[in-house]
Motif scaffolding. Structure first.
Motif, PDB file in Angstrom:
ATOM      1  N   ILE A  39      -5.096  10.762  -0.875  1.00  0.00           N
ATOM      2  CA  ILE A  39      -3.819  11.240  -1.382  1.00  0.00           C
ATOM      3  C   ILE A  39      -2.700  10.984  -0.383  1.00  0.00           C
ATOM      4  CG2 ILE A  39      -2.515  13.237  -2.204  1.00  0.00           C
ATOM      5  CD1 ILE A  39      -4.720  12.353  -4.091  1.00  0.00           C
ATOM      6  N   GLY A  40      -2.951  11.346   0.900  1.00  0.00           N
ATOM      7  CA  GLY A  40      -1.952  11.150   1.936  1.00  0.00           C
ATOM      8  C   GLY A  40      -0.623  11.780   1.572  1.00  0.00           C
ATOM      9  N   GLN A  41       0.456  10.992   1.706  1.00  0.00           N
ATOM     10  CA  GLN A  41       1.802  11.455   1.363  1.00  0.00           C
ATOM     11  C   GLN A  41       2.240  10.960  -0.020  1.00  0.00           C
ATOM     12  OE1 GLN A  41       1.022  10.043   4.362  1.00  0.00           O
ATOM     13  NE2 GLN A  41       1.150  11.887   5.624  1.00  0.00           N
ATOM     14  N   SER A  42       1.299  10.436  -0.811  1.00  0.00           N
ATOM     15  CA  SER A  42       1.654   9.820  -2.096  1.00  0.00           C
ATOM     16  C   SER A  42       2.336  10.803  -3.032  1.00  0.00           C
ATOM     17  CB  SER A  42       0.399   9.255  -2.776  1.00  0.00           C
ATOM     18  OG  SER A  42      -0.205   8.268  -1.973  1.00  0.00           O
ATOM     19  N   LEU A  73      -0.119   5.982   1.910  1.00  0.00           N
ATOM     20  CA  LEU A  73       0.651   5.904   0.672  1.00  0.00           C
ATOM     21  C   LEU A  73      -0.118   5.113  -0.380  1.00  0.00           C
ATOM     22  CD1 LEU A  73       3.437   6.998  -0.136  1.00  0.00           C
ATOM     23  CD2 LEU A  73       4.376   4.741   0.337  1.00  0.00           C
ATOM     24  N   LEU A  74      -0.265   5.718  -1.549  1.00  0.00           N
ATOM     25  CA  LEU A  74      -0.942   5.082  -2.678  1.00  0.00           C
ATOM     26  C   LEU A  74      -2.327   4.585  -2.290  1.00  0.00           C
ATOM     27  CD1 LEU A  74       2.088   3.131  -4.198  1.00  0.00           C
ATOM     28  CD2 LEU A  74       1.244   5.404  -4.800  1.00  0.00           C
ATOM     29  N   GLY A  75      -3.031   5.397  -1.489  1.00  0.00           N
ATOM     30  CA  GLY A  75      -4.407   5.107  -1.148  1.00  0.00           C
ATOM     31  C   GLY A  75      -4.600   4.131  -0.010  1.00  0.00           C
ATOM     32  N   THR A  76      -3.529   3.779   0.718  1.00  0.00           N
ATOM     33  CA  THR A  76      -3.626   2.765   1.769  1.00  0.00           C
ATOM     34  C   THR A  76      -2.898   3.210   3.027  1.00  0.00           C
ATOM     35  OG1 THR A  76      -3.624   1.036   0.069  1.00  0.00           O
ATOM     36  CG2 THR A  76      -3.205   0.337   2.322  1.00  0.00           C
ATOM     37  N   PHE A 207       3.467   1.875 -10.282  1.00  0.00           N
ATOM     38  CA  PHE A 207       3.689   2.539  -8.994  1.00  0.00           C
ATOM     39  C   PHE A 207       3.063   3.920  -9.034  1.00  0.00           C
ATOM     40  CE2 PHE A 207       6.776   3.729  -5.440  1.00  0.00           C
ATOM     41  CZ  PHE A 207       6.161   2.891  -4.534  1.00  0.00           C
ATOM     42  N   THR A 208       1.752   3.943  -9.264  1.00  0.00           N
ATOM     43  CA  THR A 208       1.015   5.198  -9.367  1.00  0.00           C
ATOM     44  C   THR A 208      -0.234   5.128  -8.499  1.00  0.00           C
ATOM     45  OG1 THR A 208      -0.188   4.358 -11.300  1.00  0.00           O
ATOM     46  CG2 THR A 208       1.775   5.680 -11.732  1.00  0.00           C
ATOM     47  N   ILE A 209      -0.859   6.277  -8.286  1.00  0.00           N
ATOM     48  CA  ILE A 209      -2.142   6.296  -7.588  1.00  0.00           C
ATOM     49  C   ILE A 209      -3.162   5.583  -8.472  1.00  0.00           C
ATOM     50  CG2 ILE A 209      -3.969   7.782  -6.691  1.00  0.00           C
ATOM     51  CD1 ILE A 209      -1.806   9.890  -6.138  1.00  0.00           C
ATOM     52  N   GLY A 374      -5.280  -4.845   7.388  1.00  0.00           N
ATOM     53  CA  GLY A 374      -5.643  -4.048   6.224  1.00  0.00           C
ATOM     54  C   GLY A 374      -4.617  -3.005   5.845  1.00  0.00           C
ATOM     55  N   TRP A 375      -3.714  -2.672   6.768  1.00  0.00           N
ATOM     56  CA  TRP A 375      -2.642  -1.738   6.430  1.00  0.00           C
ATOM     57  C   TRP A 375      -1.633  -2.417   5.501  1.00  0.00           C
ATOM     58  CZ3 TRP A 375      -0.434   2.085  10.552  1.00  0.00           C
ATOM     59  CH2 TRP A 375      -1.486   2.824  11.113  1.00  0.00           C
ATOM     60  N   GLN A 376      -0.739  -1.620   4.929  1.00  0.00           N
ATOM     61  CA  GLN A 376       0.402  -2.187   4.227  1.00  0.00           C
ATOM     62  C   GLN A 376       1.683  -1.774   4.950  1.00  0.00           C
ATOM     63  OE1 GLN A 376       0.407  -0.741   0.191  1.00  0.00           O
ATOM     64  NE2 GLN A 376       0.852   1.369   0.731  1.00  0.00           N
ATOM     65  N   VAL A 377       2.710  -2.597   4.818  1.00  0.00           N
ATOM     66  CA  VAL A 377       4.017  -2.331   5.423  1.00  0.00           C
ATOM     67  C   VAL A 377       4.983  -1.979   4.303  1.00  0.00           C
ATOM     68  CG1 VAL A 377       5.939  -3.307   6.730  1.00  0.00           C
ATOM     69  CG2 VAL A 377       3.585  -3.886   7.352  1.00  0.00           C
ATOM     70  N   MET A 378       5.756  -0.926   4.518  1.00  0.00           N
ATOM     71  CA  MET A 378       6.742  -0.488   3.534  1.00  0.00           C
ATOM     72  C   MET A 378       8.110  -0.362   4.193  1.00  0.00           C
ATOM     73  SD  MET A 378       6.892   3.244   1.692  1.00  0.00           S
ATOM     74  CE  MET A 378       8.451   3.908   1.115  1.00  0.00           C
ATOM     75  N   TRP A 379       9.150  -0.768   3.469  1.00  0.00           N
ATOM     76  CA  TRP A 379      10.520  -0.546   3.910  1.00  0.00           C
ATOM     77  C   TRP A 379      11.384  -0.345   2.673  1.00  0.00           C
ATOM     78  CZ3 TRP A 379       8.247  -5.006   2.972  1.00  0.00           C
ATOM     79  CH2 TRP A 379       8.953  -6.024   2.339  1.00  0.00           C
ATOM     80  N   ALA A 380      12.542   0.275   2.834  1.00  0.00           N
ATOM     81  CA  ALA A 380      13.397   0.611   1.703  1.00  0.00           C
ATOM     82  C   ALA A 380      14.798   0.064   1.921  1.00  0.00           C
ATOM     83  CB  ALA A 380      13.447   2.126   1.506  1.00  0.00           C
ATOM     84  N   ALA A 381      15.333  -0.598   0.878  1.00  0.00           N
ATOM     85  CA  ALA A 381      16.660  -1.215   0.970  1.00  0.00           C
ATOM     86  C   ALA A 381      17.742  -0.196   1.291  1.00  0.00           C
ATOM     87  CB  ALA A 381      16.984  -1.929  -0.342  1.00  0.00           C
ATOM     88  N   CYS A 382      17.626   1.001   0.707  1.00  0.00           N
ATOM     89  CA  CYS A 382      18.689   1.989   0.888  1.00  0.00           C
ATOM     90  C   CYS A 382      18.908   2.348   2.348  1.00  0.00           C
ATOM     91  CB  CYS A 382      18.363   3.242   0.087  1.00  0.00           C
ATOM     92  SG  CYS A 382      16.900   4.134   0.683  1.00  0.00           S
TER      93      CYS A 382
END
Length: 479
Positions: A39-42, A73-76, A207-209, A374-382
């Motif tokens: 679950i993490g922070q999802s 996030l989202l299982g990763t 964009f769901t679990i 194996g990780w994923q990288v996330m960033w947000a335009a805002c």
């Protein structure tokens, strides 16, 4: 094994996986927490999206952990990056280190071979194939066709109405345009009505679990994707036969275009054509509809911007021969500079796509931290769009920021991506937006029906009540 038992086993195994994944590098991992297994922070992140507090959610993480942090996030296991330098790193990074792989939910629903998933030669091949359809010299041919679709839509859904819901209508319109130009499915074809419902189900679950149980959004999206794929496979067969018989033009729609170049220099499988047709439809349908809906809301709330847009568009309308139904041209769109600057500022302040992802292919070091494979990288335009150091007085709506594109700091405005990952459909989005806004402001005036015109993200922006507006036709020809 039953789905319930499988889920329990997965939840038990995941912590061990995370421990093994980080054992050698835990002392150099970024700050942050993985939270609960799987679950993490999802849940908190998805809740923030749906309550339109996701930007605050991200800023709180940056305040607490800095511009580089870890989460689940989202299982990763996920690396969250923030800032202009982070944008540049992601968009220019060696593709042997970061791949365009999306979260499991998106990948499973949209396909493994879509352009967002590919790297290296595979990415260049598919991108080149899509650009053969989306490059400006080809898109010039479609301005008239988009114009005709918009006029038909206005006659059917706007004229004679006193009140409409802007967002659903814009989704209907952009889907009609995309159905025609991507799939060659014209108005009256029953497949168009079926596809619009299926694509909405797809979008609801991307964009769901990724728990594939019958009652989940993810499961419903997978089922919808399966049906869309069957329909597109039939289209591929139909259009392939038509091309062989020389009864169809290679440039009449995206599928015909991709099939025609497959016989030349680019080898695309049926699976790749389907995966990329789906991803282009999602990118070009929903995001454009959202941009135009925000445009409608802005013009209802800002008289000065409205006056500027109306003046520009009415001058173009007056240049057309009266009563002839003359279509807009590529040259007309080039004159709509103020309108597109407003669209760009809307994209800066409220980007339809809130965040983006990459997949880590091998361990790498960033800002002194080791990021494991194996990780994923996330960033947000805002996060850069609303940075006062990059865009002075960032909360102020100011389209003049885009009068000189060179003045916009590099890798700060990323509504269309950046570097080799710049969206190949950005020119199509410009054409579609400008044509629709032209007919809206030259044929109608409108006002919002209620004071509450807020929106949430689910995962894309959704307006309460669809942004209801009262419309009144202007005294002009309806086309």
């Amino acid at each position: 094994m039953s789905p319930a038992n499988f889920l329990i086993l997965f939840l038990l195994v995941l912590p061990l996986y995370v421990i093994i994944l980080t054992r050698k590098t835990r002392n150099k991992l970024p700050p942050g927490s993985f939270g609960l297994p799987f679950i993490g922070q999802s849940l908190s992140f998805l809740h923030a999206l749906r309550t339109n507090t996701a930007e605050h959610w991200l800023r709180e993480r940056v305040r607490k952990y800095g511009a580089v942090s870890k989460l689940n996030l989202l299982g990763t296991p996920t690396l969250l990056l923030h800032g202009q330098a982070a944008n540049k790193f992601v968009y220019t990074c060696d593709q042997k280190i970061l791949a365009g792989q999306q979260p499991t939910s998106i990948r499973k629903i949209c396909g493994e071979r879509n352009i967002l998933e590919l790297t290296g030669d595979d990415h260049r091949c598919v991108r080149g194939a899509l650009l053969s359809f989306l490059k400006p010299e080809v898109l010039k041919q479609y301005v008239g066709k988009i114009d005709e679709e918009v006029r038909k839509h206005m006659k059917m859904h706007w004229h004679g109405k006193e009140q409409v819901q802007a967002m659903p209508l814009m989704k209907t319109l952009t889907f009609s345009i995309m159905s025609s130009l991507l799939f060659g499915i014209e108005e009256g074809d029953q497949r168009r009505d079926a596809l619009v419902k299926l694509f909405q189900q797809i979008i609801d679950g991307i964009f769901t679990i990724p728990v594939n149980l019958p009652f989940t959004r993810f499961n419903r999206s997978l089922q919808a994707s399966k049906k869309v794929r069957a329909m597109l496979m039939n289209l591929i067969r139909e259009k392939g036969a038509a091309l062989e018989q020389h009864s169809a033009s290679p440039n009449q729609d995206l599928i015909s275009c991709l099939l025609s170049i497959r016989n030349e220099s680019v080898v695309l499988s049926d699976e790749e054509i389907i995966d990329n047709a789906i991803i282009v439809m999602i990118a070009g349908h929903d995001t454009s509809a959202i941009l135009i809906t925000f445009f409608i809301r802005l013009l209802a709330n800002d008289p000065s911007v409205y006056a500027t847009i109306v003046q520009e568009q009415e001058e173009i309308a007056k240049s057309k021969a009266s009563g002839t139904g003359e279509l807009l041209t590529w040259e007309d769109l080039a004159k709509m500079k103020q309108t597109w600057r407003v669209a760009m500022e809307i994209l800066r302040t409220t980007p339809p796509i809130f965040c983006s992802f990459r997949k880590v292919l091998e361990d790498f070091e960033y800002e002194g931290y080791i990021i494991p494979k194996g990780w994923q990288v996330m960033w947000a335009a805002c996060m850069t769009h609303m940075d006062d150091q990059l865009f002075p007085d960032a909360l102020k709506f100011d389209p003049t920021r885009f009068e000189k594109q060179a003045a916009v700091p590099p890798f700060s405005f990323v509504a269309f991506g950046g570097g080799p990952r710049t969206c190949p459909g950005n020119e199509f989005a410009r054409i579609e937006t400008l044509v629709i806004i032209h007919y809206l402001v030259t044929q109608f005036t409108w006002k919002l029906c209620c004071s509450d015109n807020s929106f949430s993200r689910d995962p894309l922006p959704v307006f309460r009540h669809g942004l209801e507006i009262q419309v009144k036709p202007k005294n002009c020809a309806t086309g």
